[in-house]
Design a protein around this motif. Structure first.
Motif, PDB file in Angstrom:
ATOM      1  N   LEU A  22      10.751  63.956  32.126  1.00  0.00           N
ATOM      2  CA  LEU A  22       9.420  64.160  31.895  1.00  0.00           C
ATOM      3  C   LEU A  22       8.566  62.985  31.950  1.00  0.00           C
ATOM      4  CD1 LEU A  22      10.215  65.830  28.405  1.00  0.00           C
ATOM      5  CD2 LEU A  22       8.476  67.030  29.989  1.00  0.00           C
ATOM      6  N   GLU A  23       9.047  61.789  31.675  1.00  0.00           N
ATOM      7  CA  GLU A  23       8.442  60.583  32.047  1.00  0.00           C
ATOM      8  C   GLU A  23       7.944  60.476  33.710  1.00  0.00           C
ATOM      9  OE1 GLU A  23       6.251  57.082  31.565  1.00  0.00           O
ATOM     10  OE2 GLU A  23       7.403  58.436  29.847  1.00  0.00           O
ATOM     11  N   LEU A  24       8.832  60.908  34.558  1.00  0.00           N
ATOM     12  CA  LEU A  24       8.601  60.852  35.745  1.00  0.00           C
ATOM     13  C   LEU A  24       7.345  61.805  36.339  1.00  0.00           C
ATOM     14  CD1 LEU A  24      11.982  61.161  37.708  1.00  0.00           C
ATOM     15  CD2 LEU A  24      10.537  59.425  37.634  1.00  0.00           C
ATOM     16  N   LEU A  25       7.298  63.010  35.574  1.00  0.00           N
ATOM     17  CA  LEU A  25       6.132  63.889  35.685  1.00  0.00           C
ATOM     18  C   LEU A  25       5.099  63.362  35.338  1.00  0.00           C
ATOM     19  CD1 LEU A  25       7.472  67.379  34.979  1.00  0.00           C
ATOM     20  CD2 LEU A  25       6.573  66.468  37.093  1.00  0.00           C
ATOM     21  N   LEU A  66       2.825  63.870  44.903  1.00  0.00           N
ATOM     22  CA  LEU A  66       3.030  64.725  43.879  1.00  0.00           C
ATOM     23  C   LEU A  66       4.108  65.706  44.157  1.00  0.00           C
ATOM     24  CD1 LEU A  66       1.987  65.505  40.915  1.00  0.00           C
ATOM     25  CD2 LEU A  66       0.245  67.029  42.000  1.00  0.00           C
ATOM     26  N   TYR A  67       4.126  66.148  45.283  1.00  0.00           N
ATOM     27  CA  TYR A  67       5.072  67.118  45.743  1.00  0.00           C
ATOM     28  C   TYR A  67       6.405  66.208  45.707  1.00  0.00           C
ATOM     29  CZ  TYR A  67       8.222  69.665  48.981  1.00  0.00           C
ATOM     30  OH  TYR A  67       9.241  70.145  49.499  1.00  0.00           O
ATOM     31  N   ILE A  68       6.686  64.997  46.141  1.00  0.00           N
ATOM     32  CA  ILE A  68       7.887  64.384  46.022  1.00  0.00           C
ATOM     33  C   ILE A  68       8.409  64.309  44.760  1.00  0.00           C
ATOM     34  CG2 ILE A  68       8.812  61.993  46.502  1.00  0.00           C
ATOM     35  CD1 ILE A  68       6.916  61.783  48.978  1.00  0.00           C
ATOM     36  N   GLN A  69       7.455  63.891  43.789  1.00  0.00           N
ATOM     37  CA  GLN A  69       7.737  63.497  42.418  1.00  0.00           C
ATOM     38  C   GLN A  69       8.342  64.838  41.883  1.00  0.00           C
ATOM     39  OE1 GLN A  69       8.818  60.852  41.712  1.00  0.00           O
ATOM     40  NE2 GLN A  69       7.666  59.949  39.870  1.00  0.00           N
ATOM     41  N   CYS A  70       7.779  66.169  42.179  1.00  0.00           N
ATOM     42  CA  CYS A  70       8.096  67.417  41.641  1.00  0.00           C
ATOM     43  C   CYS A  70       9.574  67.622  42.143  1.00  0.00           C
ATOM     44  CB  CYS A  70       7.183  68.328  42.101  1.00  0.00           C
ATOM     45  SG  CYS A  70       5.597  68.425  41.169  1.00  0.00           S
ATOM     46  N   THR A  71       9.763  67.456  43.539  1.00  0.00           N
ATOM     47  CA  THR A  71      11.181  67.945  44.076  1.00  0.00           C
ATOM     48  C   THR A  71      12.249  66.911  43.413  1.00  0.00           C
ATOM     49  OG1 THR A  71      10.688  66.796  46.011  1.00  0.00           O
ATOM     50  CG2 THR A  71      10.077  68.876  46.091  1.00  0.00           C
TER      51      THR A  71
END
Length: 393
Positions: free
Chosen positions: A197-200, A214-219
């Motif tokens: 959750l903190e990463l998001l 944003l894509y990298i963090q989601c994956t």
């Protein structure tokens, strides 16, 4: 007299025809500066050639600065692209010097040329074709920019996504984060999700205009969650509706970014080909020293992410997917900073722009950046790191 009028009218038509041809070439995206001043079909060319031959000899015999002007005009005549930085400096010579006469102008031009000789760094030991190929293989949805007012590098995103789609992605992720309220006792079973959750949250705050990041963090979050599901650290999507919504929504946002933005897809493809062999202690030290050197001339996201990416890129225990992404980012940025701060050949610059969308500022800023930074030895200390980075691509 009638013949003179007819000749003048013909000359006027020829000049305007030539101007129209140049304008059409510019609109079509062609480089008019590598074309001869007069078209081969232009009947006035021979007459002008004869007159220029006489004028050129006179200027050459007169000496400075006329002999230098003869060289410049000759470049236009033959289709040799001019050195715009040099010409700009001549145009900006103080009016008082121009008014003082040819000798004063000649001295000013000589000073400009001497300064250029001093500012030109030594030939780089980096193989230029390899560097060009590395820049092409490290496209990652951004470009390096240089702020001439602050003498700092930064990065700006490149994207084909409409702003409303990015806004929709950010809004969706924000709503997903709000699924869990850890102030409520009922959320205790989701404590294992706090890191993700903190990463998001960081992604939403930092990457609202950067689809690739944003894509990298989601994956990255979905990979971490999959491991936690497998280890039984938290309820699996099949066991808990909130967890299921959380997991599926993040995957859908990532998939949407990749499908809708070709630059994200391109970066994903490049990351997949990055080599992940361990970095030797000596190479680690070189990369660490270079990042320390680059940080004082960096700002914003570039300054904050250089150390982060370096740490992951050389970490033998980091997940391979994270290593690839970190090396793509760190390596691509160092290659572009090197190219932007180094006086490349024009052929090299044109080749870079033909293989990459993120080199728009390289040919424009190369000389200005090197002069502004005042670190003519930059290629010397940076080229070691560039040689290491090139092995990743």
């Amino acid at each position: 007299r009638a013949a003179d009028v007819a000749a003048a009218a013909h000359a006027a038509r020829a000049v305007w025809n030539q101007l129209r041809a140049d304008c059409e070439a510019l609109v079509a995206g062609r480089n008019v500066w590598i074309s001869p001043l007069w078209s081969e079909k232009n009947r006035l060319k021979n007459r002008f050639s004869e007159e220029w031959a006489v004028t050129k000899r006179a200027w050459q015999q007169t000496g400075a600065p006329w002999d230098r002007f003869a060289e410049i005009y000759d470049d236009f005549w033959s289709g040799t692209e001019p050195d715009w930085d040099f010409l700009e400096q001549i145009v900006l010579i103080d009016p008082e010097i121009w008014n003082a006469g040819p000798e004063a102008v000649a001295e000013a031009i000589a000073n400009i040329e001497n300064a250029q000789d001093v500012e030109t760094p030594p030939t780089s030991g980096v193989d230029e074709p390899s560097l060009i190929a590395g820049i092409g293989k490290s496209e990652n949805g951004e470009e390096i920019i240089f702020n001439e007012n602050r003498n700092k590098f930064n990065v700006e995103p490149l994207t084909n996504l409409p702003r409303d789609i990015m806004g929709e992605s950010i809004e969706t992720l924000t709503s997903t984060i709000d699924l869990f309220d850890f102030d409520e006792p009922s959320s205790n079973q989701y404590r294992a999700l706090e890191e993700e959750l903190e990463l998001l949250k960081q992604a939403v705050e930092r990457y609202a205009d950067r689809p690739r990041l944003l894509y990298i963090q989601c994956t990255r979050v979905t990979r971490r969650l999959a491991i936690k599901f497998q280890n039984g650290d938290c309820p699996a999507p099949s066991q808990d509706a909130n967890v299921g919504d959380f997991y599926v929504t993040i995957m859908e946002v990532a998939t949407g970014l990749r499908e809708r933005d070709p630059l994200v897809r391109e970066a994903v493809a490049h990351a997949g080909h990055v080599h992940t062999e361990p970095v030797s202690e000596e190479d680690q030290k070189t990369l660490e020293e270079v990042v320390e050197q680059v940080l004082p001339i960096s700002e914003g996201l570039l300054a904050s992410e250089l150390p982060e990416d370096l740490g992951t890129a050389i970490d033998p225990d980091a997940p391979l997917e994270d290593v690839r992404e970190a090396r793509l980012a760190l390596g691509g940025r160092l290659l572009r900073i090197f190219a932007t701060a180094y006086h490349w050949s024009k052929a090299g610059l044109q080749e870079v722009e033909s293989v990459t969308k993120s080199a728009a500022n390289i040919s424009v800023n190369a000389a200005k950046v090197a002069a502004a930074l005042g670190v003519i030895s930059m290629p010397v200390w940076l080229e070691k790191a560039v040689s290491i980075v090139l092995t990743w691509f």
